[in-house]
Design a protein around this motif. Structure first.
Motif, PDB file in Angstrom:
ATOM      1  N   GLY B  25       0.826  -1.214   0.000  1.00 22.04           N
ATOM      2  CA  GLY B  25       0.000   0.000   0.000  1.00 22.04           C
ATOM      3  C   GLY B  25       0.853   1.255   0.000  1.00 22.04           C
ATOM      4  N   ALA B  26       1.939   1.239   0.792  1.00 15.22           N
ATOM      5  CA  ALA B  26       2.796   2.419   0.869  1.00 15.22           C
ATOM      6  C   ALA B  26       3.512   2.639  -0.467  1.00 15.22           C
ATOM      7  CB  ALA B  26       3.806   2.260   2.004  1.00 15.22           C
ATOM      8  N   GLN B  27       3.972   1.552  -1.088  1.00 16.61           N
ATOM      9  CA  GLN B  27       4.663   1.701  -2.373  1.00 16.61           C
ATOM     10  C   GLN B  27       3.693   2.165  -3.459  1.00 16.61           C
ATOM     11  OE1 GLN B  27       6.791  -2.000  -2.980  1.00 16.61           O
ATOM     12  NE2 GLN B  27       8.328  -1.483  -1.428  1.00 16.61           N
ATOM     13  N   LEU B  28       2.482   1.656  -3.400  1.00 22.66           N
ATOM     14  CA  LEU B  28       1.465   2.081  -4.370  1.00 22.66           C
ATOM     15  C   LEU B  28       1.133   3.562  -4.175  1.00 22.66           C
ATOM     16  CD1 LEU B  28      -0.675   1.637  -6.535  1.00 22.66           C
ATOM     17  CD2 LEU B  28      -2.183   0.707  -4.785  1.00 22.66           C
ATOM     18  N   ALA B  29       1.017   3.979  -2.906  1.00 26.96           N
ATOM     19  CA  ALA B  29       0.711   5.387  -2.622  1.00 26.96           C
ATOM     20  C   ALA B  29       1.802   6.281  -3.194  1.00 26.96           C
ATOM     21  CB  ALA B  29       0.561   5.600  -1.115  1.00 26.96           C
ATOM     22  N   ALA B  30       3.063   5.858  -3.016  1.00 27.12           N
ATOM     23  CA  ALA B  30       4.180   6.643  -3.544  1.00 27.12           C
ATOM     24  C   ALA B  30       4.076   6.732  -5.071  1.00 27.12           C
ATOM     25  CB  ALA B  30       5.508   6.018  -3.122  1.00 27.12           C
ATOM     26  N   GLN B  31       3.726   5.607  -5.675  1.00 25.06           N
ATOM     27  CA  GLN B  31       3.590   5.560  -7.138  1.00 25.06           C
ATOM     28  C   GLN B  31       2.491   6.518  -7.615  1.00 25.06           C
ATOM     29  OE1 GLN B  31       3.452   1.428  -8.406  1.00 25.06           O
ATOM     30  NE2 GLN B  31       2.283   1.921 -10.229  1.00 25.06           N
ATOM     31  N   LEU B  32       1.429   6.647  -6.799  1.00 20.68           N
ATOM     32  CA  LEU B  32       0.300   7.494  -7.189  1.00 20.68           C
ATOM     33  C   LEU B  32       0.446   8.921  -6.660  1.00 20.68           C
ATOM     34  CD1 LEU B  32      -2.644   4.997  -6.451  1.00 20.68           C
ATOM     35  CD2 LEU B  32      -1.674   5.554  -8.689  1.00 20.68           C
ATOM     36  N   LEU B 122       2.921  -4.974  -7.732  1.00 16.19           N
ATOM     37  CA  LEU B 122       2.357  -3.622  -7.758  1.00 16.19           C
ATOM     38  C   LEU B 122       1.692  -3.402  -9.116  1.00 16.19           C
ATOM     39  CD1 LEU B 122       5.195  -1.538  -6.104  1.00 16.19           C
ATOM     40  CD2 LEU B 122       2.845  -1.700  -5.294  1.00 16.19           C
ATOM     41  N   PRO B 123       0.631  -2.587  -9.160  1.00 12.79           N
ATOM     42  CA  PRO B 123      -0.037  -2.371 -10.447  1.00 12.79           C
ATOM     43  C   PRO B 123       0.804  -1.517 -11.395  1.00 12.79           C
ATOM     44  CG  PRO B 123      -1.021  -1.014  -8.747  1.00 12.79           C
ATOM     45  CD  PRO B 123      -0.014  -1.879  -8.067  1.00 12.79           C
ATOM     46  N   ARG B 124       0.466  -1.613 -12.657  1.00 11.62           N
ATOM     47  CA  ARG B 124       1.018  -0.660 -13.631  1.00 11.62           C
ATOM     48  C   ARG B 124      -0.039   0.432 -13.796  1.00 11.62           C
ATOM     49  NH1 ARG B 124       1.815  -5.388 -16.413  1.00 11.62           N
ATOM     50  NH2 ARG B 124       0.330  -4.771 -18.020  1.00 11.62           N
ATOM     51  N   THR B 125       0.377   1.674 -13.632  1.00 11.32           N
ATOM     52  CA  THR B 125      -0.612   2.756 -13.656  1.00 11.32           C
ATOM     53  C   THR B 125      -0.302   3.758 -14.757  1.00 11.32           C
ATOM     54  OG1 THR B 125       0.677   3.804 -11.892  1.00 11.32           O
ATOM     55  CG2 THR B 125      -1.273   2.593 -11.228  1.00 11.32           C
ATOM     56  N   ASP B 126       0.537   3.357 -15.707  1.00  9.41           N
ATOM     57  CA  ASP B 126       0.867   4.277 -16.791  1.00  9.41           C
ATOM     58  C   ASP B 126      -0.292   4.344 -17.797  1.00  9.41           C
ATOM     59  OD1 ASP B 126       1.847   1.568 -16.815  1.00  9.41           O
ATOM     60  OD2 ASP B 126       2.375   1.921 -18.910  1.00  9.41           O
ATOM     61  N   GLY B 127      -0.362   5.424 -18.541  1.00 11.38           N
ATOM     62  CA  GLY B 127      -1.344   5.560 -19.624  1.00 11.38           C
ATOM     63  C   GLY B 127      -2.787   5.572 -19.139  1.00 11.38           C
ATOM     64  N   GLN B 129      -4.401   3.673 -17.322  1.00  7.25           N
ATOM     65  CA  GLN B 129      -5.025   2.389 -17.000  1.00  7.25           C
ATOM     66  C   GLN B 129      -4.421   1.831 -15.725  1.00  7.25           C
ATOM     67  OE1 GLN B 129      -4.866  -0.509 -20.110  1.00  7.25           O
ATOM     68  NE2 GLN B 129      -6.937  -0.058 -20.764  1.00  7.25           N
ATOM     69  N   PHE B 130      -5.205   1.039 -15.035  1.00  8.22           N
ATOM     70  CA  PHE B 130      -4.759   0.463 -13.771  1.00  8.22           C
ATOM     71  C   PHE B 130      -4.761  -1.053 -13.960  1.00  8.22           C
ATOM     72  CE2 PHE B 130      -4.832  -0.710  -9.375  1.00  8.22           C
ATOM     73  CZ  PHE B 130      -4.376   0.371  -8.649  1.00  8.22           C
ATOM     74  N   THR B 131      -3.574  -1.633 -14.134  1.00 13.11           N
ATOM     75  CA  THR B 131      -3.475  -3.052 -14.482  1.00 13.11           C
ATOM     76  C   THR B 131      -2.735  -3.824 -13.400  1.00 13.11           C
ATOM     77  OG1 THR B 131      -3.254  -2.351 -16.779  1.00 13.11           O
ATOM     78  CG2 THR B 131      -2.793  -4.670 -16.310  1.00 13.11           C
ATOM     79  N   VAL B 132      -3.352  -4.884 -12.885  1.00 15.48           N
ATOM     80  CA  VAL B 132      -2.677  -5.708 -11.885  1.00 15.48           C
ATOM     81  C   VAL B 132      -2.358  -7.086 -12.459  1.00 15.48           C
ATOM     82  CG1 VAL B 132      -3.683  -4.593  -9.859  1.00 15.48           C
ATOM     83  CG2 VAL B 132      -4.878  -6.509 -10.915  1.00 15.48           C
ATOM     84  N   LYS B 133      -1.311  -7.708 -11.913  1.00 15.07           N
ATOM     85  CA  LYS B 133      -0.978  -9.072 -12.287  1.00 15.07           C
ATOM     86  C   LYS B 133      -1.447  -9.978 -11.151  1.00 15.07           C
ATOM     87  CE  LYS B 133       2.982 -11.929 -13.562  1.00 15.07           C
ATOM     88  NZ  LYS B 133       4.437 -11.952 -13.776  1.00 15.07           N
ATOM     89  N   ARG B 134      -2.213 -11.011 -11.494  1.00 17.37           N
ATOM     90  CA  ARG B 134      -2.729 -11.895 -10.451  1.00 17.37           C
ATOM     91  C   ARG B 134      -2.512 -13.355 -10.822  1.00 17.37           C
ATOM     92  NH1 ARG B 134      -7.659 -14.067 -11.306  1.00 17.37           N
ATOM     93  NH2 ARG B 134      -8.015 -14.238  -9.088  1.00 17.37           N
ATOM     94  N   GLY B 135      -2.435 -14.200  -9.813  1.00 16.03           N
ATOM     95  CA  GLY B 135      -2.302 -15.631 -10.029  1.00 16.03           C
ATOM     96  C   GLY B 135      -3.616 -16.192 -10.525  1.00 16.03           C
ATOM     97  N   ALA B 136      -3.556 -17.107 -11.511  1.00  8.74           N
ATOM     98  CA  ALA B 136      -4.769 -17.746 -12.025  1.00  8.74           C
ATOM     99  C   ALA B 136      -4.465 -19.209 -12.305  1.00  8.74           C
ATOM    100  CB  ALA B 136      -5.242 -17.045 -13.291  1.00  8.74           C
ATOM    101  N   PHE B 137      -5.485 -19.956 -12.624  1.00  6.23           N
ATOM    102  CA  PHE B 137      -5.349 -21.389 -12.894  1.00  6.23           C
ATOM    103  C   PHE B 137      -4.584 -22.094 -11.770  1.00  6.23           C
ATOM    104  CE2 PHE B 137      -6.267 -19.469 -16.982  1.00  6.23           C
ATOM    105  CZ  PHE B 137      -7.309 -20.269 -17.424  1.00  6.23           C
ATOM    106  N   SER B 138      -4.934 -21.751 -10.546  1.00  7.98           N
ATOM    107  CA  SER B 138      -4.379 -22.390  -9.347  1.00  7.98           C
ATOM    108  C   SER B 138      -2.868 -22.538  -9.407  1.00  7.98           C
ATOM    109  CB  SER B 138      -5.019 -23.754  -9.132  1.00  7.98           C
ATOM    110  OG  SER B 138      -6.411 -23.624  -9.037  1.00  7.98           O
ATOM    111  N   GLY B 139      -2.192 -21.438  -9.636  1.00 10.31           N
ATOM    112  CA  GLY B 139      -0.738 -21.461  -9.608  1.00 10.31           C
ATOM    113  C   GLY B 139      -0.114 -21.857 -10.933  1.00 10.31           C
ATOM    114  N   LYS B 140      -0.934 -22.225 -11.917  1.00  8.35           N
ATOM    115  CA  LYS B 140      -0.359 -22.642 -13.195  1.00  8.35           C
ATOM    116  C   LYS B 140      -0.125 -21.470 -14.143  1.00  8.35           C
ATOM    117  CE  LYS B 140      -2.610 -27.223 -13.153  1.00  8.35           C
ATOM    118  NZ  LYS B 140      -3.714 -27.983 -13.767  1.00  8.35           N
ATOM    119  N   ALA B 141      -0.645 -20.293 -13.848  1.00  6.86           N
ATOM    120  CA  ALA B 141      -0.498 -19.145 -14.755  1.00  6.86           C
ATOM    121  C   ALA B 141      -0.751 -17.831 -14.021  1.00  6.86           C
ATOM    122  CB  ALA B 141      -1.467 -19.277 -15.930  1.00  6.86           C
ATOM    123  N   PHE B 142      -0.535 -16.737 -14.756  1.00  5.73           N
ATOM    124  CA  PHE B 142      -0.843 -15.395 -14.259  1.00  5.73           C
ATOM    125  C   PHE B 142      -1.741 -14.697 -15.265  1.00  5.73           C
ATOM    126  CE2 PHE B 142       3.323 -16.433 -12.527  1.00  5.73           C
ATOM    127  CZ  PHE B 142       3.107 -16.185 -11.181  1.00  5.73           C
TER     128      PHE B 142
END
Ligand SMILES: Cc1cc2nc3c(=O)[nH]c(=O)nc-3n(C[C@H](O)[C@H](O)[C@H](O)COP(=O)(O)OP(=O)(O)OC[C@H]3O[C@@H](n4cnc5c(N)ncnc54)[C@H](O)[C@@H]3O)c2cc1C
Ligand SMILES: Cc1cc2nc3c(=O)[nH]c(=O)nc-3n(C[C@H](O)[C@H](O)[C@H](O)COP(=O)(O)OP(=O)(O)OC[C@H]3O[C@@H](n4cnc5c(N)ncnc54)[C@H](O)[C@@H]3O)c2cc1C
Lengths: 246, 325
Positions: B25-32, B122-127, B129-142
């Motif tokens: 949260g603190a790193q995201l706040a700094a980013q924003l 941490l999200p990418r907030t350039d341009g 858009q607010f884009t996050v990377k999350r785990g999916a397929f039970s650890g098999k992908a992102f």
């Protein structure tokens, strides 16, 4: 008692996950789809409770396109009485939750059961959203569910222990082991499932709040470094000095 | 506008996963270009809350209502929603825990927010858009997910962010009241039963894990797993068949249909490495496999391996750790 069991259609657990060349979509080619394993606990427990409370019914609900019908029929074969499919691509958890809440409200269901989470998108969120949309409690994830009249006693898993929770109907619960032993369809079930009602309804509600733009596979491992069993203590030195994890 | 961080406390201490969330949260706040405020839930002490300054939190809101000590879904949701409104929080960050996910999903409806769970970066907030990377397929992908709502809620996967510590920095602890009443506590648990985990380390939060499979032959042999775990300060885990036959409790079962762990070190003893097992553990930073079968599939997913009998290898490893300490 009217039970509504929400089932999600997911790739079989043995699936090797791949994506389309542009990494924008999951590659469904050759993939076997199954009822989400957690949802099998919800379905079986609903059927057990129906058997213990004569006059009850179990309805299965899926938000999906026509290709999910084989698994809806499978749920009917396991023992659900009827089914509803909301005809839409389930592209966002909020969208899915709105569909489920609309069906639940319309049908006046007492107990809405789901799985702990889908094994494809791992949201762990639809149950909370549906509870909030309907203004009723959600117990997630539940390891045990007993009913006596309108009152339910559940065990909710928390990190390092469990909570005993009591709620009255209507409520939402998301299920996981060791709630019951999931049933598999028998021959009679498969025969009767063919004629059980499966109603297809149109989607309602608002737009998605999230959008998947790209998928990625985890980075590949470098290859294993083998240590001789006779010299096992060497491993510990490597973990300290090379990998620096102890 | 600010970032609101939900900090879970237990027995006065801030949970490890919440230190990670505070850092995020603190790193995201700094980013924003804004500041990060925390809202505490659970049993906290003001001293420990002030220490959240070390993670970069500037202010901690603390409601002393005693019934907030245990998790109550409605009360927690209202508490956090009230804090979010007061702080005009556009982003709420919480742990992807059984508490965080339960509250986050209700909040997303109440605050009309976009929710992303299982977030690993941490999200990418350039341009714009607010884009996050999350785990999916039970650890098999992102998956990359764009959060299109004006408000966003992010549930951060445990052990995916390293907690930052800047010694000596303190946060202001501010009294806060969400004016909670009896009706907000109507869904309070009737009873809370805690099991003391083997060795005192909780599996979902553990940095090191020693795990046993069917190759351990029976529950009577788990002393070997526990001894090594104790020497390493690790939690214990198991494969699904092991918990299915009650050699070990269900909450130790890792994998696609159990819990997903991502410790720094995962040691698999007598586990073959079935795809469903790997799904739950393959985001571990270092994987060690001990198996007598050199063809066991787990070796393909491992960083270090010993081809050998667990009953001979485990005591040697435990002795070597003790020697090192
Ligand atoms: C073609 C396609 C595109 C997608 N694109 C996106 C995207 O852009 N963004 C995004 O966030 N997600 C996307 N998804 C995933 C989709 O959003 C998920 O189906 C939805 O989010 C629910 O999964 P979850 O992991 O959040 O559910 P969880 O909250 O983990 O599920 C909990 C329980 O809810 C019930 N449930 C879940 N889904 C259904 C369902 N469809 N019908 C009935 N019950 C259900 C089940 O009981 C399940 O056990 C896409 C899916 C598809 C098929
Ligand atoms: C729908 C579904 C979901 C599933 N979900 C999960 C899940 O979440 N988690 C999970 O773990 N499994 C899951 N499984 C089960 C999975 O497919 C495997 O069956 C399981 O992981 C095997 O457990 P194991 O490795 O302990 O046992 P086994 O596969 O029997 O392997 C035992 C291993 O021990 C080794 N061994 C034997 N003796 C010794 C010795 N003396 N010294 C050293 N090594 C020895 C053997 O060589 C062997 O490799 C799931 C299966 C299905 C169908």
């Amino acid at each position: 008692m009217k039970f509504l069991v929400c089932i999600s259609n997911v790739p079989d657990t043995t699936t090797k996950i791949t994506f389309t060349p542009d990494n924008k979509e999951f590659n469904k080619a050759g993939v076997q789809f199954v009822i989400n394993p957690w949802d099998e606990y919800a379905l079986t427990r609903a059927i057990e409770l129906k058997e213990a409370n004569p006059g009850s019914t179990v309805t299965v609900l899926n938000v999906g396109e026509a290709d999910t019908e084989p698994n809806i029929r499978k749920a009917l074969a396991i023992g659900a009485d009827d089914a509803i499919r909301v005809n839409a691509a389930p592209t966002d958890a909020f969208f899915v939750a709105e569909q489920i809440a609309a069906v639940a409200k319309d049908g006046g269901y007492d107990v809405i059961l789901m799985g702990k989470e889908s094994i494809d998108y791992n949201g762990f969120q639809v149950h909370g959203m549906v509870g909030e949309l309907l203004g009723i409690p959600t117990v997630a994830p539940a390891m045990k569910l007993d009913m006596s009249g309108n009152a339910a006693t559940l065990e909710r898993e928390i990190e390092g222990g469990k909570e005993i929770v009591q709620v009255n109907t209507p409520f939402v619960a998301s299920c996981q082991q060791p709630m019951c032993e999931p049933r598999i369809p028998n021959m009679r079930g498969i025969m009767t499932a063919r004629t059980k009602p499966l109603k297809v309804v149109a989607a309602t509600g608002s737009a998605a709040r999230t959008q998947v733009t790209e998928y990625a596979l985890p980075p590949k491992k470098q290859g294993v470094k083998l240590i001789d069993a006779a010299n096992a203590g060497e491993l510990i030195k490597l973990l300290r000095n090379e990998a620096k994890v102890i | 506008m600010s970032v609101l961080v939900v900090v879970e406390c237990d027995k006065g201490e801030v949970k490890k996963s919440s230190l990670e969330v505070a850092t995020y949260g603190a790193q995201l706040a700094a980013q924003l270009g804004t500041s990060a405020t925390a809202i505490a839930v659970g049993e906290a002490t003001e001293d420990n809350l002030a220490k959240l300054g070390e993670q970069g939190i500037s202010k901690v809101l603390y409601d002393k209502e005693p019934r907030l000590k245990d998790f109550v879904n409605n009360a927690y949701t209202k508490l956090i929603a009230t804090a979010a409104q007061q702080e005009d929080a556009k982003v709420i960050v919480l742990a992807n825990s059984n508490i965080g996910a339960a509250v986050g999903s209700r909040l997303s409806i109440r605050l009309q927010a976009s929710l992303a769970t299982n977030v690993v970066e941490l999200p990418r907030t350039d341009g714009g858009q607010f884009t996050v990377k999350r785990g999916a397929f039970s650890g098999k992908a992102f998956s990359d997910v764009v959060l299109t709502g004006d408000r966003k809620i992010i549930a951060v996967k445990k052990n995916s962010i390293e907690a930052h510590h800047e010694a000596g920095k303190t946060a202001e602890v501010a009294a806060f009241s969400a004016q909670l009443g009896d009706q907000d506590f109507a869904d309070a648990p009737k009873q809370v039963v805690m099991q003391d985990p083997a060795g005192g380390i909780l599996l979902p939060e553990a940095e090191r894990v020693v795990s046993g499979g069917r190759g351990m032959k029976g529950p009577e042999n788990w002393g070997l797993i526990e001894d090594l775990a104790k020497a390493l300060g690790a939690a214990t885990a198991c494969s699904k068949p092991v918990s299915d036959v009650d050699w070990r409790p269900h909450h130790e079962h890792v994998g696609q249909t159990g819990i997903t762990v991502s410790p720094n070190l995962y040691i698999a003893c007598g586990i073959s490495g079935a795809i469903q097992h790997l799904a739950g553990v393959n985001s571990s930073k270092v994987i060690v496999v001990i198996n007598k079968d050199p063809e066991a599939p787990f070796f393909k997913a491992a960083d270090y391996g010993i081809v050998g009998d667990v009953f001979e290898v485990l005591p040697k490893l435990t002795a070597a750790v003790k020697e090192l300490n």
